[in-house]
Scaffold this motif. Structure first.
Motif, PDB file in Angstrom:
ATOM      1  N   VAL A  91       0.853  -1.193   0.000  1.00 31.07           N
ATOM      2  CA  VAL A  91       0.000   0.000   0.000  1.00 31.07           C
ATOM      3  C   VAL A  91       0.892   1.247   0.000  1.00 31.07           C
ATOM      4  O   VAL A  91       1.792   1.369   0.840  1.00 31.07           O
ATOM      5  CB  VAL A  91      -0.941  -0.004   1.221  1.00 31.07           C
ATOM      6  N   PRO A  92       0.668   2.176  -0.914  1.00 29.86           N
ATOM      7  CA  PRO A  92       1.564   3.332  -1.025  1.00 29.86           C
ATOM      8  C   PRO A  92       1.613   4.237   0.197  1.00 29.86           C
ATOM      9  O   PRO A  92       2.651   4.811   0.509  1.00 29.86           O
ATOM     10  CB  PRO A  92       1.002   4.101  -2.234  1.00 29.86           C
ATOM     11  N   ARG A  93       0.470   4.354   0.909  1.00 27.12           N
ATOM     12  CA  ARG A  93       0.413   5.323   2.015  1.00 27.12           C
ATOM     13  C   ARG A  93      -0.347   4.721   3.179  1.00 27.12           C
ATOM     14  O   ARG A  93      -1.458   4.199   3.020  1.00 27.12           O
ATOM     15  CB  ARG A  93      -0.302   6.588   1.548  1.00 27.12           C
ATOM     16  N   THR A  94       0.254   4.780   4.360  1.00 26.98           N
ATOM     17  CA  THR A  94      -0.411   4.299   5.567  1.00 26.98           C
ATOM     18  C   THR A  94      -0.436   5.401   6.613  1.00 26.98           C
ATOM     19  O   THR A  94       0.527   6.155   6.761  1.00 26.98           O
ATOM     20  CB  THR A  94       0.306   3.070   6.159  1.00 26.98           C
ATOM     21  N   VAL A  95      -1.553   5.467   7.320  1.00 25.63           N
ATOM     22  CA  VAL A  95      -1.731   6.457   8.387  1.00 25.63           C
ATOM     23  C   VAL A  95      -2.115   5.698   9.646  1.00 25.63           C
ATOM     24  O   VAL A  95      -3.067   4.907   9.637  1.00 25.63           O
ATOM     25  CB  VAL A  95      -2.836   7.483   8.031  1.00 25.63           C
ATOM     26  N   GLY A  96      -1.377   5.913  10.726  1.00 19.57           N
ATOM     27  CA  GLY A  96      -1.647   5.203  11.971  1.00 19.57           C
ATOM     28  C   GLY A  96      -2.089   6.128  13.082  1.00 19.57           C
ATOM     29  O   GLY A  96      -1.428   7.137  13.361  1.00 19.57           O
ATOM     30  N   ARG A  97      -3.191   5.798  13.707  1.00 16.55           N
ATOM     31  CA  ARG A  97      -3.693   6.566  14.855  1.00 16.55           C
ATOM     32  C   ARG A  97      -2.956   6.135  16.108  1.00 16.55           C
ATOM     33  O   ARG A  97      -2.879   4.952  16.418  1.00 16.55           O
ATOM     34  CB  ARG A  97      -5.195   6.342  15.015  1.00 16.55           C
ATOM     35  N   VAL A  98      -2.418   7.104  16.844  1.00 13.49           N
ATOM     36  CA  VAL A  98      -1.751   6.844  18.117  1.00 13.49           C
ATOM     37  C   VAL A  98      -2.706   7.218  19.243  1.00 13.49           C
ATOM     38  O   VAL A  98      -3.093   8.375  19.372  1.00 13.49           O
ATOM     39  CB  VAL A  98      -0.449   7.662  18.252  1.00 13.49           C
ATOM     40  N   ASN A  99      -3.070   6.229  20.042  1.00 17.40           N
ATOM     41  CA  ASN A  99      -4.001   6.492  21.141  1.00 17.40           C
ATOM     42  C   ASN A  99      -3.299   6.877  22.440  1.00 17.40           C
ATOM     43  O   ASN A  99      -3.809   7.683  23.204  1.00 17.40           O
ATOM     44  CB  ASN A  99      -4.868   5.249  21.386  1.00 17.40           C
ATOM     45  N   HIS A 100      -2.133   6.274  22.659  1.00 20.00           N
ATOM     46  CA  HIS A 100      -1.407   6.504  23.914  1.00 20.00           C
ATOM     47  C   HIS A 100      -0.056   7.129  23.611  1.00 20.00           C
ATOM     48  O   HIS A 100       0.742   6.551  22.861  1.00 20.00           O
ATOM     49  CB  HIS A 100      -1.232   5.195  24.680  1.00 20.00           C
ATOM     50  N   PRO A 101       0.246   8.295  24.175  1.00 18.08           N
ATOM     51  CA  PRO A 101       1.469   9.023  23.822  1.00 18.08           C
ATOM     52  C   PRO A 101       2.751   8.228  24.046  1.00 18.08           C
ATOM     53  O   PRO A 101       3.734   8.441  23.337  1.00 18.08           O
ATOM     54  CB  PRO A 101       1.416  10.281  24.706  1.00 18.08           C
ATOM     55  N   ASN A 102       2.757   7.316  25.000  1.00 13.78           N
ATOM     56  CA  ASN A 102       3.968   6.523  25.246  1.00 13.78           C
ATOM     57  C   ASN A 102       4.299   5.601  24.081  1.00 13.78           C
ATOM     58  O   ASN A 102       5.422   5.095  23.980  1.00 13.78           O
ATOM     59  CB  ASN A 102       3.810   5.688  26.522  1.00 13.78           C
ATOM     60  N   ASN A 103       3.339   5.379  23.210  1.00 11.43           N
ATOM     61  CA  ASN A 103       3.561   4.485  22.071  1.00 11.43           C
ATOM     62  C   ASN A 103       3.947   5.225  20.793  1.00 11.43           C
ATOM     63  O   ASN A 103       4.226   4.590  19.774  1.00 11.43           O
ATOM     64  CB  ASN A 103       2.298   3.660  21.792  1.00 11.43           C
ATOM     65  N   GLU A 104       3.986   6.523  20.850  1.00  8.06           N
ATOM     66  CA  GLU A 104       4.179   7.299  19.626  1.00  8.06           C
ATOM     67  C   GLU A 104       5.497   6.967  18.938  1.00  8.06           C
ATOM     68  O   GLU A 104       5.582   6.961  17.700  1.00  8.06           O
ATOM     69  CB  GLU A 104       4.114   8.789  19.947  1.00  8.06           C
ATOM     70  N   TRP A 105       6.525   6.656  19.711  1.00  9.20           N
ATOM     71  CA  TRP A 105       7.842   6.383  19.124  1.00  9.20           C
ATOM     72  C   TRP A 105       7.835   5.146  18.225  1.00  9.20           C
ATOM     73  O   TRP A 105       8.701   4.988  17.350  1.00  9.20           O
ATOM     74  CB  TRP A 105       8.878   6.199  20.237  1.00  9.20           C
ATOM     75  N   LEU A 106       6.844   4.266  18.406  1.00  6.07           N
ATOM     76  CA  LEU A 106       6.771   3.056  17.595  1.00  6.07           C
ATOM     77  C   LEU A 106       6.205   3.309  16.202  1.00  6.07           C
ATOM     78  O   LEU A 106       6.447   2.535  15.274  1.00  6.07           O
ATOM     79  CB  LEU A 106       5.894   2.015  18.293  1.00  6.07           C
ATOM     80  N   PHE A 107       5.448   4.382  16.045  1.00  9.35           N
ATOM     81  CA  PHE A 107       4.729   4.626  14.795  1.00  9.35           C
ATOM     82  C   PHE A 107       5.655   5.283  13.776  1.00  9.35           C
ATOM     83  O   PHE A 107       5.572   6.485  13.497  1.00  9.35           O
ATOM     84  CB  PHE A 107       3.483   5.473  15.065  1.00  9.35           C
ATOM     85  N   THR A 108       6.543   4.467  13.211  1.00  2.98           N
ATOM     86  CA  THR A 108       7.550   4.935  12.268  1.00  2.98           C
ATOM     87  C   THR A 108       7.518   4.065  11.012  1.00  2.98           C
ATOM     88  O   THR A 108       6.759   3.094  10.928  1.00  2.98           O
ATOM     89  CB  THR A 108       8.949   4.869  12.891  1.00  2.98           C
ATOM     90  N   GLU A 109       8.388   4.396  10.077  1.00  2.00           N
ATOM     91  CA  GLU A 109       8.483   3.614   8.843  1.00  2.00           C
ATOM     92  C   GLU A 109       8.867   2.163   9.129  1.00  2.00           C
ATOM     93  O   GLU A 109       8.505   1.267   8.365  1.00  2.00           O
ATOM     94  CB  GLU A 109       9.499   4.248   7.904  1.00  2.00           C
ATOM     95  N   ALA A 110       9.615   1.946  10.206  1.00  2.00           N
ATOM     96  CA  ALA A 110      10.006   0.575  10.540  1.00  2.00           C
ATOM     97  C   ALA A 110       8.785  -0.309  10.789  1.00  2.00           C
ATOM     98  O   ALA A 110       8.837  -1.525  10.576  1.00  2.00           O
ATOM     99  CB  ALA A 110      10.919   0.576  11.777  1.00  2.00           C
ATOM    100  N   TRP A 111       7.701   0.289  11.234  1.00  2.00           N
ATOM    101  CA  TRP A 111       6.447  -0.434  11.453  1.00  2.00           C
ATOM    102  C   TRP A 111       5.459  -0.180  10.322  1.00  2.00           C
ATOM    103  O   TRP A 111       4.265  -0.455  10.459  1.00  2.00           O
ATOM    104  CB  TRP A 111       5.830  -0.039  12.792  1.00  2.00           C
ATOM    105  N   GLY A 112       5.944   0.357   9.221  1.00  2.00           N
ATOM    106  CA  GLY A 112       5.084   0.551   8.058  1.00  2.00           C
ATOM    107  C   GLY A 112       4.185   1.767   8.127  1.00  2.00           C
ATOM    108  O   GLY A 112       3.255   1.897   7.331  1.00  2.00           O
ATOM    109  N   VAL A 113       4.446   2.683   9.063  1.00  2.00           N
ATOM    110  CA  VAL A 113       3.591   3.862   9.231  1.00  2.00           C
ATOM    111  C   VAL A 113       4.237   5.050   8.524  1.00  2.00           C
ATOM    112  O   VAL A 113       5.325   5.487   8.895  1.00  2.00           O
ATOM    113  CB  VAL A 113       3.377   4.192  10.719  1.00  2.00           C
TER     114      VAL A 113
END
Length: 223
Positions: A91-113
């Motif tokens: 998929v060319p573009r992915t958008v991920g919703r972050v619910n908990h601020p402590n998890n924000e560091w995970l939402f990167t290209e390494a996880w496909g976001v």
């Protein structure tokens, strides 16, 4: 554009309505039977499925999607959905919703976001925006391009008040994308003047944020 939205709760449905109004083709996915209510967004396709399972995404024909939005209330689900959409279906573009601020560091290209949207960050940014004039507020980051969507309320003493937006010498690769004024949205043209109190939304590289702030509000920041 075909967009799949994982999570058919209030957030997912609101996004779906907005995108449908803009002419896009929408697929809503949710594993909870109670959330499958096509009458709430009748112009969308609906699929009862778990977006964390490959078979479900195959059923959804994810490879046909231009964008996948992982908008559930569970950060783990949003990460896995984004990763599968990007790595297994291209998929060319992915958008991920972050619910908990402590998890924000995970939402990167390494996880496909490609783009993470942090609900806590946006809420705090909106609070900041409501009480500050002349301060640049970062709303969210476009990870892939190392750029940010930022907002600045133009102070009355800005040197560009009353001048056409096209005459503002913006930093390199910085773009004014929207002017919010009197509860109306204006698509900026080079001839459109900016006024004191305008909320200006820019896409700007992170390294040029300070320069943009000093340019538009030098009196506030000692420029």
């Amino acid at each position: 554009m075909r967009v799949a939205i994982a999570g058919a709760g209030a957030v997912g449905r609101s996004i779906a309505r907005e995108l449908i109004a803009n002419g896009h083709e929408i697929l809503l996915i949710d594993k909870d039977p109670n959330s499958i209510r096509p009458e709430r967004v009748p112009d969308a396709e609906w699929l009862l499925a778990d977006s964390c399972e490959l078979s479900s995404l195959e059923e959804a024909r994810m490879e046909r999607c231009d964008v996948v939005i992982a908008a559930t209330g569970d950060d783990k689900v949003n990460l896995v959905t984004s990763l599968l959409a990007k790595t297994e279906f291209g998929v060319p573009r992915t958008v991920g919703r972050v619910n908990h601020p402590n998890n924000e560091w995970l939402f990167t290209e390494a996880w496909g976001v490609d783009v993470n949207v942090s609900t806590p960050r946006i809420m705090s940014a909106l609070v900041e925006e409501a009480v500050t004039v002349g301060d640049l507020v970062r709303l969210f980051s476009f990870r892939q391009g190392q750029a940010n969507l930022v907002e600045l309320t133009l102070p009355a003493d800005s040197p560009y008040v009353g001048k056409p937006s096209g005459l503002i010498p913006l930093p390199e690769n910085c773009a004014l994308v929207t002017i919010l004024r009197d509860r109306n949205v204006y698509v900026p043209t080079p001839e459109e003047p900016v006024e004191a109190g305008d909320e200006l939304l820019f896409v700007v590289p992170a390294e040029h944020e300070d320069a943009l702030e000093r340019l538009l509000a030098p009196g506030t920041h000692g420029g």
